[in-house]
Design an enzyme around this catalytic site. Structure first.
Site, mmCIF file in Angstrom:
data_model
loop_
_atom_site.group_PDB
_atom_site.id
_atom_site.type_symbol
_atom_site.label_atom_id
_atom_site.label_comp_id
_atom_site.label_asym_id
_atom_site.label_seq_id
_atom_site.Cartn_x
_atom_site.Cartn_y
_atom_site.Cartn_z
ATOM 1 N N HIS A 1 0.814 -1.221 0.000
ATOM 2 C CA HIS A 1 0.000 0.000 0.000
ATOM 3 C C HIS A 1 0.850 1.275 0.000
ATOM 4 C CE1 HIS A 1 -3.641 -2.320 0.586
ATOM 5 N NE2 HIS A 1 -3.145 -2.882 1.677
ATOM 6 N N GLN B 1 -1.037 -14.007 4.092
ATOM 7 C CA GLN B 1 -2.176 -13.405 4.783
ATOM 8 C C GLN B 1 -3.472 -14.119 4.413
ATOM 9 O OE1 GLN B 1 -1.051 -8.896 4.223
ATOM 10 N NE2 GLN B 1 -2.184 -9.175 6.128
ATOM 11 N N ASP C 1 -9.751 -6.774 5.766
ATOM 12 C CA ASP C 1 -10.012 -7.324 4.437
ATOM 13 C C ASP C 1 -10.792 -8.634 4.519
ATOM 14 O OD1 ASP C 1 -8.901 -5.243 3.091
ATOM 15 O OD2 ASP C 1 -6.979 -6.209 2.701
#
Length: 260
Positions: A48, A152, A180
């Site tokens: 990000h 993840q 998320d």
């Protein structure tokens, strides 16, 4: 070249110690240098942020100089994202948004040299610029053993293949991405939703049963971190550099003004 720091991180996890580290998003490696003495690990984020390989390499140098394990979150599982980061000397890698056991097998293969995986050979920094090749077999064995590989679990598709993912040889850790994961389950940001809580608990239990450590990412809500560390999360990425910069200034400014 990086075994000392990542081995210490592994030892602390194996000993049941909760490990905490900030995410680094700024390009300047002085951020990592400043944080090393206060952190159990540094999470260098390239998913990000605008960081390039040169920026990441400088952060890795700063972390190594500070004696702190560095985990680099790459943008995706694509080989073009994984291989350069490893060859830059990352002792640990975090791969976001995986969707399947097959994808995770590809990640592990890309991180481990043959015969364990199929990582291409070109480790300039990790080999101390070739000096470690004096005992080539030992070098390869050390790299295959020491590199910390994590993925993840933050999408419902990966969650559905959780047991198969956790059983993949060469994987070290599952990392919960709460926000998320909640979004992929249709409840974005509602982390107290029963379905999300149950999913996170299952990730912890399945991962631990498979002998994996469990990581997690979070913001600044420390009660949330305490809750999940008590439930079994072993290591947590806790907030990030710009958040600490803002909150630190605002706290001190409020104190000077008498607003606290």
């Amino acid at each position: 070249m990086f075994s000392r720091e990542i081995s210490a991180f592994r030892d602390r996890l194996a000993g049941g110690e909760l490990c905490l580290g900030p995410a680094v998003t700024f390009i300047d490696p002085a951020v990592t240098e400043a944080l090393c003495d206060s952190a159990d690990f540094i999470w260098i984020d390239t998913e990000h942020t605008a960081m390039n390989l040169e920026s990441v390499t400088k952060h890795l140098m700063a972390a190594r100089a500070g004696g702190t394990a560095a985990l680099v979150r790459v943008p995706s599982s694509a080989i073009g994202h994984v291989k350069p980061i490893l060859d830059a000397g990352a002792p640990g890698i975090v791969v976001p948004q995986v969707r399947s056991a097959a994808e995770v097998r590809g990640v592990v293969d890309a991180c481990r040299y043959p015969p364990v995986g199929d990582r291409g050979f070109g480790p300039h920094r990790p080999s101390n610029y070739g000096r470690a090749f004096a005992d080539f077999d030992a070098y390869v064995d050390d790299m295959n053993r020491d590199l910390f590989v994590s993925v993840q679990i933050e999408h419902v598709e990966a969650y559905r293949e959780l047991e198969a993912i956790a059983a993949i040889p060469g994987l070290d850790s599952l990392v919960i991405g709460p926000v998320d994961l909640s979004g992929s389950m249709g409840t974005l940001g509602r982390l107290e939703d029963d379905e999300i809580v149950a999913a996170m608990e299952r990730i912890i239990d399945v991962g631990h049963e498979a002998g994996l450590s469990i990581g997690m990412g979070m913001g600044s809500q420390y009660a949330f971190g305490r809750r999940w560390s008590n439930r079994g999360v072993d290591w947590i990425q806790v907030d990030c550099d710009y958040s600490y910069l803002i909150s630190g200034f605002e706290r001190v400014a409020a104190g000077v003004r008498g607003d606290d």
